[in-house]
Design an enzyme around this catalytic site. Structure first.
Site, short mmCIF file in Angstrom:
data_model
loop_
_atom_site.label_atom_id
_atom_site.label_comp_id
_atom_site.label_asym_id
_atom_site.label_seq_id
_atom_site.Cartn_x
_atom_site.Cartn_y
_atom_site.Cartn_z
N GLU A 141 40.10 43.81 26.06
CA GLU A 141 41.65 43.05 25.71
C GLU A 141 41.62 43.68 24.38
O GLU A 141 40.52 44.17 23.75
CB GLU A 141 41.38 41.85 25.73
CG GLU A 141 41.33 41.20 27.06
CD GLU A 141 41.01 39.73 26.56
OE1 GLU A 141 41.95 38.96 28.11
OE2 GLU A 141 41.15 39.32 26.20
N ARG A 347 45.93 40.91 17.85
CA ARG A 347 47.21 39.78 17.89
C ARG A 347 48.32 39.68 16.97
O ARG A 347 49.34 39.16 16.89
CB ARG A 347 46.60 38.42 18.55
CG ARG A 347 46.39 38.47 19.52
CD ARG A 347 45.54 36.85 20.22
NE ARG A 347 45.59 37.29 21.91
CZ ARG A 347 45.10 36.10 22.53
NH1 ARG A 347 44.99 35.16 21.81
NH2 ARG A 347 44.47 35.63 23.78
#
Length: 610
Positions: A141, A347
């Site tokens: 990720e 993020r």
């Protein structure tokens, strides 16, 4: 039966009932259930307060997975990954505020103490292809330098919760109270006032300024938690729960914001209750916004409103790209210079990039292109690898194998929280905090994807083991627990006030304390939230408690903490973006915020509720 022969029983005092157990766990996500199962394994009785259904909570909706450096049969990291690499990735994402010793311990324990424990309990992580050298499929990720995300397809949280909930339900030592919402913690002392100051290392502290304490239990000098008052949201009755140790496993506070990936239960209950005791809360300015929440302007149900599109689809392994138009394949995060890693960045970087472009261009959302043309995966691989996401998108009219997915950022994870040590201990004796409501030092200013589920599972077990080592079988901890008092409160006939403030708080936080912040916006928010808090507190003291009122009280409290934290950090760092920032990030600014609003005032007539 004698006391020792009873697992759960009622202790009667004049006009009161106390529900007693060895351990009281407030919350039923992965952290709470892992702790409960460990207590039961050691022969301790456990009471679990679930705010809704036992499985409802943030864990249930977690898609991506759990991070851990995969280990070979010899116990060594697989080729291509190392403990040092995972530490480095976590520290980088945390923007200088991670505590290295905490990160190192987590990384080394993540596989043997969380992944392997869950496998032993019956969780079936997705297996690798038959020709793979490692038995489990591993995602990579955003922010991770190697594939180390263990997952159950794209419904990891649901698979974990099904196993843990089943184990808890079948265990005779665990008693589950569904639809029970904690109101306030019961301690030996209640602190009445707070004061703001600067700590010895430059950190901001808000602490008691008046040492006026009310003894409500045994006469000991250190504040000690003995339980909680809880509302049965189905019947409206309030009960006192007492235990040798109490665990706050209440999750985060995403519902403070108008748009969030969090379930309806995420109203910062544990954070607010701890705050009302008069103890510091750390780093609450760092709210992580998930970059890719499915954009649905007309949701048919809450699940459609908050549906996440997993991080794994834009990671380096899958290769999905964020674009500014439906038919584009250009990664705008990279093309416009936000970060060299483009859509696979952490993020905070991606959420800020999306928010900036949406506001600049007046767009309601951007696009995530994961079609075979971009990712290289076949349509069948997309369908089988991400079945829940594929089904959801299709139900909303989007075939992700043929077209881009409309996405928008949403409040997702509370990086700050209740400060705890490596055992989950808070500053209150016999009170532990685990999971998203805690601040361990692992995440710093921004959480690295999929570290949180692993952290929650690890600390749930570690904290339970520590608590067990401190338990005293002869301790009559329930003695002196006061009954819930209603005073002059009455039934409200004007619920519109609660509904109005609910909407007001969440709109205020989204518009003024969202992804991009300025001092002017924060000061506006601070002035308004103080008025709202006064109005909410007045309503609380005058009327019977309801779930909506208690949640409003909590989101307003947590909002005030976030606003104060954001004002005290003039720089941009991690999940906190100050667009009026004129300060360069420097080591001197690597200070942990510890902030908290004033406690609600006690009315002149005296407290209605202890």
């Amino acid at each position: 039966a004698t006391d020792d022969e009873c697992l759960f029983f009622f202790v009667l005092f004049p006009e009161m009932v106390v529900i007693k157990s060895d351990a009281l766990i407030i919350g039923s996500g992965v952290a709470g259930l892992m702790a409960a199962l460990r207590f039961a394994k050691r022969g301790k009785t456990v009471a679990i307060l679930a705010k809704a259904d036992l499985k409802e909570g943030s864990t249930l909706y977690a898609q991506g997975g759990m991070s851990a450096v995969p280990l070979s049969e010899t116990g060594q990291p697989l080729e291509g990954d190392t403990f040092a690499a995972h530490v480095r990735d976590t520290m980088k994402a945390g923007a200088g505020l991670c505590e290295q010793s905490v990160v190192e311990q987590f990384v080394e324990k993540a596989f043997p103490h969380t992944i392997q424990t869950l496998i032993d309990l019956g969780v079936e992580f997705t297996k690798a292809d038959k020709d793979g050298s490692y038995p489990y499929s591993l995602h990579q990720e955003g922010g991770h330098s190697a594939p180390r995300i263990f997952h159950c397809a794209d419904h990891t949280g649901r698979s974990i919760m099904e196993v843990l909930a089943a184990r808890a339900i079948e265990n005779d030592l665990i008693h589950i109270y569904e639809d029970h919402m904690a109101i306030d913690l019961i301690t030996d002392c209640k602190v009445q006032n707070l004061d703001a100051s600067i700590g010895p290392n430059g950190e901001t502290l808000v602490r008691p300024c008046a040492k006026k304490k009310e003894k409500v239990g045994r006469a000991i000098s250190r504040d000690t938690c003995v339980g909680v008052y809880a509302l049965d949201t189905k019947t409206g009755s309030v009960s006192s729960f007492a235990a040798q140790v109490t665990f706050l496993a209440t999750g985060g506070a995403g519902r403070v914001y108008l748009y969030t990936s969090n379930p309806d239960t995420a109203t910062g209950d544990g954070l607010a209750m701890y705050c009302r005791l008069g103890y510091p809360i750390s780093n609450m300015e760092f709210m992580q916004f998930h970059p890719t929440c499915f954009y649905n302007p007309n949701p048919k149900c809450p699940d459609q409103r908050r549906f996440l599109v997993t991080e794994a689809l834009r990671g380096k392994k899958a290769g999905g790209r964020l674009t500014l138009s439906k038919n584009s394949t250009e990664d705008f995060v990279k093309a416009l210079g936000y970060h060299q890693d483009g859509s696979a960045s952490t993020r905070d970087v991606v959420a800020k990039a999306i928010d900036t472009e949406m506001k600049k261009r007046g767009m309601p959302h951007v696009w995530l292109n994961v079609t075979p043309e971009v990712t290289g995966m076949t349509a069948e691989q997309l369908k089988t690898g991400y079945p829940v996401i594929y089904k959801h998108c299709l139900e909303c009219g989007v075939d992700l194998t043929k077209e881009a997915i409309p996405v928008v950022p949403a409040a997702h994870y509370t990086c700050g929280g209740i400060p705890v040590d490596l055992n989950g201990c808070t500053q209150v004796e016999r009170l532990y905090a685990v999971g998203e409501c805690s601040y361990t030092g692992l995440h710093g200013a921004n959480r690295l994807a999929s570290n949180s589920l692993s952290e929650a599972a690890l600390y749930g077990v570690q904290a339970a083991e520590h608590a067990i080592s401190k338990m005293n079988g002869s301790d009559r901890f329930w003695e002196g627990v006061p009954e819930w008092q209603v005073g002059l409160a009455k039934q409200s006939r004007d619920a519109i006030q609660v509904a109005f403030h609910w909407d007001e708080v969440r709109h205020l936080m989204w518009n003024l304390v969202g992804i991009a912040r300025t001092a002017e916006r924060l000061l506006m928010a601070k002035a308004r939230i103080e008025i709202i808090m006064d109005e909410v507190n007045r309503y609380y003291w005058n009327y019977f408690v309801t779930k909506d009122l208690l949640e409003l009280r909590n989101i307003a409290t947590v909002s005030e903490i976030i606003i104060q934290s954001a004002l005290l950090r003039p720089e941009s760092r991690g999940g906190h973006c100050r667009v009026d920032d004129q300060l360069p990030i420097s080591p001197a600014a690597h200070l942990h915020q510890t902030v908290q609003p004033e406690l609600e005032a006690v009315s002149k007539e005296g407290p209605k509720r202890l």
